[in-house]
Scaffold this motif. Sequence first.
Motif, PDB file in Angstrom:
ATOM      1  N   GLU A 108     -12.682 -32.195  34.078  1.00 46.39           N
ATOM      2  CA  GLU A 108     -11.771 -33.349  34.038  1.00 46.39           C
ATOM      3  C   GLU A 108     -10.978 -33.470  35.339  1.00 46.39           C
ATOM      4  OE1 GLU A 108      -9.221 -34.691  30.830  1.00 46.39           O
ATOM      5  OE2 GLU A 108     -10.452 -33.469  29.473  1.00 46.39           O
ATOM      6  N   ALA A 109     -10.412 -32.365  35.797  1.00 43.85           N
ATOM      7  CA  ALA A 109      -9.619 -32.392  37.033  1.00 43.85           C
ATOM      8  C   ALA A 109     -10.492 -32.778  38.215  1.00 43.85           C
ATOM      9  CB  ALA A 109      -8.952 -31.038  37.267  1.00 43.85           C
ATOM     10  N   LEU A 110     -11.653 -32.149  38.317  1.00 47.90           N
ATOM     11  CA  LEU A 110     -12.555 -32.474  39.425  1.00 47.90           C
ATOM     12  C   LEU A 110     -13.079 -33.904  39.313  1.00 47.90           C
ATOM     13  CD1 LEU A 110     -14.488 -29.088  39.673  1.00 47.90           C
ATOM     14  CD2 LEU A 110     -12.715 -29.955  41.233  1.00 47.90           C
ATOM     15  N   GLY A 111     -13.195 -34.407  38.092  1.00 51.21           N
ATOM     16  CA  GLY A 111     -13.617 -35.794  37.886  1.00 51.21           C
ATOM     17  C   GLY A 111     -12.584 -36.784  38.404  1.00 51.21           C
ATOM     18  N   VAL A 112     -11.316 -36.493  38.183  1.00 47.73           N
ATOM     19  CA  VAL A 112     -10.253 -37.352  38.719  1.00 47.73           C
ATOM     20  C   VAL A 112     -10.317 -37.352  40.237  1.00 47.73           C
ATOM     21  CG1 VAL A 112      -7.752 -37.660  38.941  1.00 47.73           C
ATOM     22  CG2 VAL A 112      -8.738 -37.069  36.710  1.00 47.73           C
ATOM     23  N   LEU A 113     -10.464 -36.167  40.814  1.00 47.75           N
ATOM     24  CA  LEU A 113     -10.542 -36.072  42.280  1.00 47.75           C
ATOM     25  C   LEU A 113     -11.770 -36.805  42.811  1.00 47.75           C
ATOM     26  CD1 LEU A 113      -9.427 -32.362  42.580  1.00 47.75           C
ATOM     27  CD2 LEU A 113      -8.080 -34.377  43.216  1.00 47.75           C
ATOM     28  N   GLU A 114     -12.888 -36.727  42.102  1.00 49.40           N
ATOM     29  CA  GLU A 114     -14.097 -37.440  42.518  1.00 49.40           C
ATOM     30  C   GLU A 114     -13.888 -38.946  42.485  1.00 49.40           C
ATOM     31  OE1 GLU A 114     -18.000 -38.364  43.722  1.00 49.40           O
ATOM     32  OE2 GLU A 114     -16.739 -36.601  43.995  1.00 49.40           O
ATOM     33  N   ARG A 115     -13.226 -39.427  41.431  1.00 48.83           N
ATOM     34  CA  ARG A 115     -12.952 -40.867  41.356  1.00 48.83           C
ATOM     35  C   ARG A 115     -12.128 -41.315  42.554  1.00 48.83           C
ATOM     36  NH1 ARG A 115      -9.061 -43.848  40.647  1.00 48.83           N
ATOM     37  NH2 ARG A 115      -7.601 -42.341  39.780  1.00 48.83           N
ATOM     38  N   ILE A 116     -11.152 -40.497  42.931  1.00 49.49           N
ATOM     39  CA  ILE A 116     -10.324 -40.818  44.093  1.00 49.49           C
ATOM     40  C   ILE A 116     -11.179 -40.850  45.352  1.00 49.49           C
ATOM     41  CG2 ILE A 116      -8.418 -39.991  45.548  1.00 49.49           C
ATOM     42  CD1 ILE A 116      -7.332 -38.739  42.801  1.00 49.49           C
ATOM     43  N   MET A 117     -12.028 -39.833  45.518  1.00 48.04           N
ATOM     44  CA  MET A 117     -12.887 -39.770  46.702  1.00 48.04           C
ATOM     45  C   MET A 117     -13.850 -40.962  46.757  1.00 48.04           C
ATOM     46  SD  MET A 117     -11.996 -37.160  48.531  1.00 48.04           S
ATOM     47  CE  MET A 117     -13.364 -36.876  49.652  1.00 48.04           C
ATOM     48  N   ALA A 118     -14.254 -41.459  45.598  1.00 51.33           N
ATOM     49  CA  ALA A 118     -15.247 -42.538  45.548  1.00 51.33           C
ATOM     50  C   ALA A 118     -14.640 -43.939  45.592  1.00 51.33           C
ATOM     51  CB  ALA A 118     -16.098 -42.394  44.279  1.00 51.33           C
ATOM     52  N   ASP A 123      -5.645 -41.857  50.503  1.00 49.78           N
ATOM     53  CA  ASP A 123      -5.808 -41.031  49.309  1.00 49.78           C
ATOM     54  C   ASP A 123      -7.034 -40.124  49.436  1.00 49.78           C
ATOM     55  OD1 ASP A 123      -3.597 -41.937  47.665  1.00 49.78           O
ATOM     56  OD2 ASP A 123      -4.664 -43.824  47.473  1.00 49.78           O
ATOM     57  N   ARG A 124      -8.140 -40.663  49.919  1.00 48.39           N
ATOM     58  CA  ARG A 124      -9.353 -39.850  50.099  1.00 48.39           C
ATOM     59  C   ARG A 124      -9.102 -38.724  51.094  1.00 48.39           C
ATOM     60  NH1 ARG A 124     -11.668 -44.894  50.942  1.00 48.39           N
ATOM     61  NH2 ARG A 124     -12.250 -44.252  53.034  1.00 48.39           N
ATOM     62  N   THR A 125      -8.410 -39.032  52.165  1.00 46.68           N
ATOM     63  CA  THR A 125      -8.104 -38.015  53.170  1.00 46.68           C
ATOM     64  C   THR A 125      -7.207 -36.935  52.585  1.00 46.68           C
ATOM     65  OG1 THR A 125      -8.362 -39.608  54.954  1.00 46.68           O
ATOM     66  CG2 THR A 125      -7.100 -37.621  55.456  1.00 46.68           C
ATOM     67  N   ALA A 126      -6.209 -37.338  51.809  1.00 47.50           N
ATOM     68  CA  ALA A 126      -5.304 -36.369  51.189  1.00 47.50           C
ATOM     69  C   ALA A 126      -6.071 -35.437  50.259  1.00 47.50           C
ATOM     70  CB  ALA A 126      -4.185 -37.092  50.440  1.00 47.50           C
ATOM     71  N   VAL A 127      -6.938 -35.975  49.419  1.00 48.07           N
ATOM     72  CA  VAL A 127      -7.716 -35.149  48.489  1.00 48.07           C
ATOM     73  C   VAL A 127      -8.695 -34.265  49.258  1.00 48.07           C
ATOM     74  CG1 VAL A 127      -9.488 -35.208  46.673  1.00 48.07           C
ATOM     75  CG2 VAL A 127      -7.451 -36.654  46.489  1.00 48.07           C
TER      76      VAL A 127
END
Length: 166
Positions: free
Chosen positions: A95-105, A111-115
Amino acid sequence: MPWNVIRERAAEFTGGQALMSTPAWWSELLGASEVLAESDREEVREWQNEPDNEDPVSPTERDEEDVPPLTARLGLLAGAFRRNVPTMPAEERREALGVLERIMATEGHADRTAVGTGFLEPLLMAWDRGFDLHLIWGELGRESRSFCLALNEFWGVKSPDWMRGE
């Protein structure tokens, strides 16, 4: 690094301007993982309790919006995530990695740079120091894996076959 040093460096870097505020997706990320939420609560509490100056007579009052810079917060979450991978339920990790993936995508460049630099880069660097990144590699999304592979290429690090999907 002590929070007061981070504050000073951030102020120098931004010319005294406000740092990137807490993004809208932050609560979604913390909602995905109690491990990350607890780590963030502790770090924010420590940040807010760290004095801005050495003058005990005139302490600086903190407000709830006074939080560490986003990339520093993400780096701290990456450390908590890494330390807890063996005991975290797989669903919580996903779930956590999924949230981060959504941000990256889907989110903007900042936001992508921060993540990428705040969360994914510390995990990749921990791999160099013995963290078994292979344990969670399959749980990372395509954009997150691409970011890590690009960092390895930039650093001149040969990515192993399991990272390249071979």
